[in-house]
Structure formats: structure tokens, C-alpha cells
Design a protein around this motif. Structure first.
Motif, PDB file in Angstrom:
ATOM      1  N   ASP A  27       4.042  11.475   1.556  1.00 34.54           N
ATOM      2  CA  ASP A  27       2.967  10.917   0.723  1.00 34.54           C
ATOM      3  C   ASP A  27       2.891  11.653  -0.621  1.00 34.54           C
ATOM      4  O   ASP A  27       3.328  12.789  -0.733  1.00 34.54           O
ATOM      5  N   ASP A  28       2.315  10.989  -1.598  1.00 35.09           N
ATOM      6  CA  ASP A  28       2.091  11.577  -2.929  1.00 35.09           C
ATOM      7  C   ASP A  28       3.379  12.152  -3.509  1.00 35.09           C
ATOM      8  O   ASP A  28       3.374  13.226  -4.121  1.00 35.09           O
ATOM      9  N   GLU A  74       2.199   2.832  -4.151  1.00 36.94           N
ATOM     10  CA  GLU A  74       0.763   2.677  -3.886  1.00 36.94           C
ATOM     11  C   GLU A  74      -0.013   2.719  -5.196  1.00 36.94           C
ATOM     12  O   GLU A  74       0.498   3.126  -6.228  1.00 36.94           O
TER      13      GLU A  74
HETATM   14 CA    CA Z   1      -0.792   8.847  -1.517  1.00 35.22          CA
END
Ligand code: CA
Ligand code: C2E
Ligand code: CA
Ligand code: CA
Length: 278
Positions: free
Chosen positions: A178-179, A235
Motif C-alpha cells: 500500500d501507499d 487509488e
Molecule cells: Ca493507500
């Protein structure tokens, strides 16, 4: 100069006291919520970029206020981590997300359920065992569960992370980073991580239209992910033009307000039905 120094010192201690009190209040509310069912999950759709089909949901935790409004995780997760409550929250989240997955699949709604894991939780003893127990108890196929760990959490101690992620992968559970793009990965260590997916951090995606540097980073991440044979997930998509751009670049999964905000379970199911009917 001396006086103003002292004044600002007093200002900072007062500010510190207030922050401390606020944290203690939140801590008490988190504890009460864990006892009394005051946590809830919202679900945000994940869409296949090529077909436009719904393929998954990301579970996002909220702390319910007495008046029914929701406190967002960026505010209370750090407090929970510092207070040693993140393990309990994480277990509750995983249990509830698995229960919801089971219930939706019984209604014919098949999707991959993504669960966020805090770096603190990720490094707790027997994390993979606990996750396995929760998935088993829910009676669902581990292949339908995906955990999201942040790039910075993994890079903090790469050897330990590889070991934990291998345990998780051996259960059949999928792993997303993530990220991605914010955590200073060494590219070499990236190839040694057992991953299924890179999630391009939304700070880049949301600046795609206005900022050439963010476009360059996004394109590089997508190319990197594709060459490592990983899914690449954008996202924070808030417009059709950003979605088009990501599709052109080879990004294959998408999430963002353009499709839907995170929704309570019942609204999520309605959203899915209206999409299937369209
Ligand atoms: Ca994220
Ligand atoms: P994240 O994992 O990066 O989750 C995405 C966040 O971006 C969510 O915020 C979501 O509501 C928001 N978002 C999604 N699409 C858009 C968009 O198009 N535009 C904008 N402006 N925002 C969008 P949320 O739900 O407030 O969660 C914030 C963070 O809290 C998450 O970031 C995650 O790191 C953490 N978090 C959420 N749920 C959990 C959980 O169950 N456990 C743990 N440990 N952390 C969680
Ligand atoms: Ca996430
Ligand atoms: Ca984040």
C-alpha cells in the motif's frame, strides 16, 4: 527575546497538554468501542480497469460517535497503536471483514476483500497464525482475502517482513503493498518480497492532471509493477480522465471517489446491484 521564548514555551506545553488529553479521551473511546460494538467497517469498491467489473472491496474502519457520526482512522489508529490497542482493533477488523465476505458470497456477490494491517500489528507475534485462525473460523477461502501493508512498514526491517509475508502467502492470502512510492524502497529488496500487487499512492494519482512529476512517478511505478508481473492498483481516482490515463499506462485495478466513496455494508451491496443492473 527571553520573554517571548518563555511565552512560546508555555504555549507549547499547553498545546502538548491538550494533545495529550485528546489522545487519552480517544483511547478511552476506543476501549469502550471495542467492548460495546462501537467500531464499524465501510467498504470501497475495487474495479477491473479493462472490463469495468467490480472485483473487490477495501475494508476501512471507523469509530462511531455517540451521535452516529464516524471518526476517521487517520485520527484514531495512531492513538490505538500508541496505547497497545491496535492488535484488538486489527482482530476485530479482520473478523468483521471475513464475516461480511462470507455473507456477501452467500448472496452471490463474489469479491476479494482487502484488509489494512498496521505496521505495529504486522510485527506482532503470530500475526499470520491469528489471521489464519480468523479466516478458518469464517469458513472462507484464503484466496479471497488480501492484506494491505504499507511500503514504509515493510522497508523498516526488510528481512523480518519477508519472513512474515512468506508465512501469510503460504496460507494462500494475497499481499498488496500500500501507499507505494512514498516509502523509499530499495528496488532490489522489492524483488525479494512475495507480493501480488502494488497500490500507487494516491498523492501521485490525485496530482496526475496538474503535475508532470507525479505523472512521471506514476508511470514509473506502473512500469515497475508490470515488469515484476504484479497487479498495479491506482487509488484516489476522482475523475474519468485520470482513469483513462491510468488505463493507457497499463494500470489494471482502480479505486476512488470516481466509482464510489467507502460505503456502509448495506449501501455497498445496493451500489453493486445498481452497477450490475446498469
Ligand atoms: Ca493507500
Ligand atoms: P489507505 O489504506 O490508503 O486507504 C485509502 C483512503 O483514501 C481511505 O481513507 C479512503 O476513504 C480514501 N480515498 C479513497 N478514494 C479516494 C478518492 O478518490 N479521493 C480521496 N480524497 N480519498 C480517497 P480512510 O478510510 O479515512 O482511511 C485512511 C487510512 O487509515 C487508510 O489509508 C489506512 O492507512 C488506515 N486504515 C483504514 N482502515 C484501517 C484498518 O482497518 N486498519 C488499519 N491498521 N488501518 C486502517
Ligand atoms: Ca489501504
Ligand atoms: Ca494512506
Amino acid at each position: 527575546a527571553k520573554r517571548s521564548g518563555r511565552a512560546s514555551y508555555q504555549f507549547y506545553t499547553r498545546e502538548f497538554d491538550e494533545r495529550m488529553e485528546e489522545a487519552l479521551r480517544l483511547e478511552a473511546r476506543i476501549k469502550a468501542a471495542l467492548r460495546q460494538g462501537g467500531l464499524t467497517l465501510h467498504y470501497q469498491p475495487v474495479v477491473d480497469v479493462k472490463t469495468g467489473r467490480l472485483i473487490g472491496a477495501e475494508a476501512l474502519v471507523r469509530l462511531l460517535d455517540a451521535d452516529g457520526s464516524a471518526v476517521l482512522p487517520d485520527k484514531f489508529i495512531p492513538v490505538a497503536e500508541a496505547a497497545g490497542l491496535i492488535g484488538d482493533i486489527g482482530e476485530w477488523v479482520a473478523t468483521e471483514a471475513c464475516r461480511q465476505h462470507k455473507s456477501w458470497s452467500a448472496q452471490g456477490l463474489e469479491l476479494t476483500m482487502a484488509i489494512n494491517v498496521s505496521p505495529v500489528q504486522f510485527r506482532q507475534q503470530r500475526f499470520a497464525d491469528k489471521l489464519c485462525g480468523i479466516i478458518d473460523a469464517a469458513g472462507i477461502d484464503p484466496e479471497n482475502i488480501e492484506i494491505e501493508v504499507t511500503e514504509s512498514a515493510v522497508m523498516e526491517n526488510i528481512d523480518e517482513a519477508i519472513r512474515i509475508l512468506n508465512d501469510i502467502k503460504s496460507l494462500g492470502v494475497k499481499v498488496a503493498l500500500d501507499d507505494f512510492g512514498t516509502g523509499y524502497s530499495s528496488l532490489a529488496s522489492l524483488t525479494s518480497l512475495p507480493l501480488d500487487k502494488l497500490k500507487v499512492d494516491q498523492s501521485f494519482v490525485r496530482r496526475i492532471e496538474g503535475d508532470a512529476a507525479s505523472r512521471a512517478v506514476t508511470e514509473a511505478i506502473i512500469a515497475l509493477g508490470r515488469s515484476l508481473k504484479l497487479d498495479v492498483h491506482g487509488e484516489g481516482i476522482e475523475s474519468e480522465s485520470v482513469l483513462h490515463y491510468l488505463r493507457e499506462q497499463g494500470c489494471n485495478q482502480a479505486q476512488g471517489y470516481w466509482f464510489s466513496k467507502p460505503l456502509p455494508a448495506s449501501e455497498f451491496a445496493l451500489w453493486c446491484r445498481s452497477k450490475a443492473a446498469a
